[in-house]
Design a protein around this motif. Structure first.
Motif, short mmCIF file in Angstrom:
data_model
loop_
_atom_site.label_atom_id
_atom_site.label_comp_id
_atom_site.label_asym_id
_atom_site.label_seq_id
_atom_site.Cartn_x
_atom_site.Cartn_y
_atom_site.Cartn_z
N ALA A 4 30.48 35.17 43.82
CA ALA A 4 29.57 36.04 42.97
C ALA A 4 28.04 36.35 43.64
O ALA A 4 27.64 35.21 44.14
CB ALA A 4 29.42 35.56 41.71
N GLN A 45 27.58 41.61 42.33
CA GLN A 45 28.77 41.90 42.74
C GLN A 45 29.83 40.52 42.85
O GLN A 45 29.26 39.49 43.02
CB GLN A 45 28.67 42.12 44.56
CG GLN A 45 29.65 42.33 45.14
CD GLN A 45 29.41 42.95 46.42
OE1 GLN A 45 28.24 42.56 47.06
NE2 GLN A 45 30.12 43.87 47.18
N LEU A 46 31.12 40.83 42.69
CA LEU A 46 32.02 39.84 42.69
C LEU A 46 33.14 40.33 43.84
O LEU A 46 33.64 41.42 43.93
CB LEU A 46 32.87 39.85 41.25
CG LEU A 46 32.01 39.46 40.01
CD1 LEU A 46 32.99 39.63 38.87
CD2 LEU A 46 31.54 38.04 40.25
N VAL A 47 33.34 39.28 44.52
CA VAL A 47 34.48 39.46 45.74
C VAL A 47 35.48 38.72 45.78
O VAL A 47 35.22 37.34 46.03
CB VAL A 47 33.73 39.68 47.04
CG1 VAL A 47 34.79 39.88 48.16
CG2 VAL A 47 32.73 40.66 47.06
N GLU A 48 36.78 38.96 45.43
CA GLU A 48 37.95 37.97 45.89
C GLU A 48 38.45 37.76 47.03
O GLU A 48 38.29 38.95 47.81
CB GLU A 48 39.02 38.58 44.80
CG GLU A 48 38.73 38.65 43.25
CD GLU A 48 38.34 40.04 42.90
OE1 GLU A 48 38.32 40.43 41.69
OE2 GLU A 48 37.95 40.76 43.91
N GLY A 98 35.42 42.13 39.92
CA GLY A 98 35.64 42.30 41.54
C GLY A 98 36.72 43.38 41.74
O GLY A 98 37.09 44.13 40.56
N GLN A 99 36.81 43.80 42.81
CA GLN A 99 37.70 44.86 43.16
C GLN A 99 39.26 44.51 43.08
O GLN A 99 39.95 45.52 43.15
CB GLN A 99 37.43 45.36 44.82
CG GLN A 99 38.14 44.44 45.64
CD GLN A 99 37.39 43.05 45.97
OE1 GLN A 99 36.46 42.71 45.30
NE2 GLN A 99 37.85 42.26 46.69
N TYR A 114 42.18 39.89 39.29
CA TYR A 114 40.78 40.27 39.25
C TYR A 114 40.07 39.01 38.89
O TYR A 114 40.59 38.41 37.85
CB TYR A 114 40.64 41.50 38.39
CG TYR A 114 41.47 42.78 38.99
CD1 TYR A 114 42.54 42.92 38.57
CD2 TYR A 114 40.61 43.55 39.65
CE1 TYR A 114 43.41 43.95 38.68
CE2 TYR A 114 41.51 44.79 40.12
CZ TYR A 114 42.71 44.93 39.53
OH TYR A 114 43.34 46.19 40.01
N CYS A 151 36.49 33.72 44.07
CA CYS A 151 36.01 34.64 43.46
C CYS A 151 34.26 34.32 43.76
O CYS A 151 33.40 33.69 43.22
CB CYS A 151 35.94 35.16 42.02
SG CYS A 151 35.02 36.53 41.29
#
Length: 127
Positions: free
Chosen positions: A24, A3-6, A118-119, A97, A22
């Motif tokens: 991870a 999962q990658l979350v910005e 990421g989203q 992203y 970001c």
């Protein structure tokens, strides 16, 4: 699960700065084993690479449009990659992203080369 979350996006005025993060998680290797890029996509345009940091060697690469204004960095201990953005202009407005690939190869500008995304997070630069 990988999962990658910005985070860190938002609305700013021209000339101001933002730092994107970001985070991870769920990956098998260390963060240093991944080549990581930041892409952006403006309305009506394709996804373009902004910056990249290569695995292990940590050499960096920037698009001409952001060179000298943006800085990419990686903190493996925090499992986070950053994009420091300064002197922002309206042309920097886009969804940003982060993307990663486990590889020893250099940075690649093609979005299809990266395995994990990421989203996305919105950055708006407007007066």
């Amino acid at each position: 699960q990988f999962q990658l979350v910005e985070s860190g996006g938002g609305s700013v005025q021209p000339g101001e700065s933002l730092r994107l993060s970001c985070a991870a998680s769920g990956y098998t290797y260390t963060l240093n084993d991944y080549t990581i890029a930041w892409f952006r996509q403006a309305p009506g345009k394709g996804r373009e690479v902004v910056s990249c940091i290569r695995s292990r060697a940590s050499t960096t690469k920037y698009s001409d449009s952001v060179k000298g204004r943006f800085t990419i960095s990686r903190d493996a201990a925090k499992n986070t990659v950053y994009l420091e953005m300064t002197s922002l202009t309206p042309e920097d407005t886009a969804v940003y992203y982060c993307a990663m690939r486990h590889t020893s190869f250099p940075c690649n500008d093609s979005p299809t080369w990266y395995d994990h995304w990421g989203q996305g997070i919105q950055v708006t630069v407007s007066s």
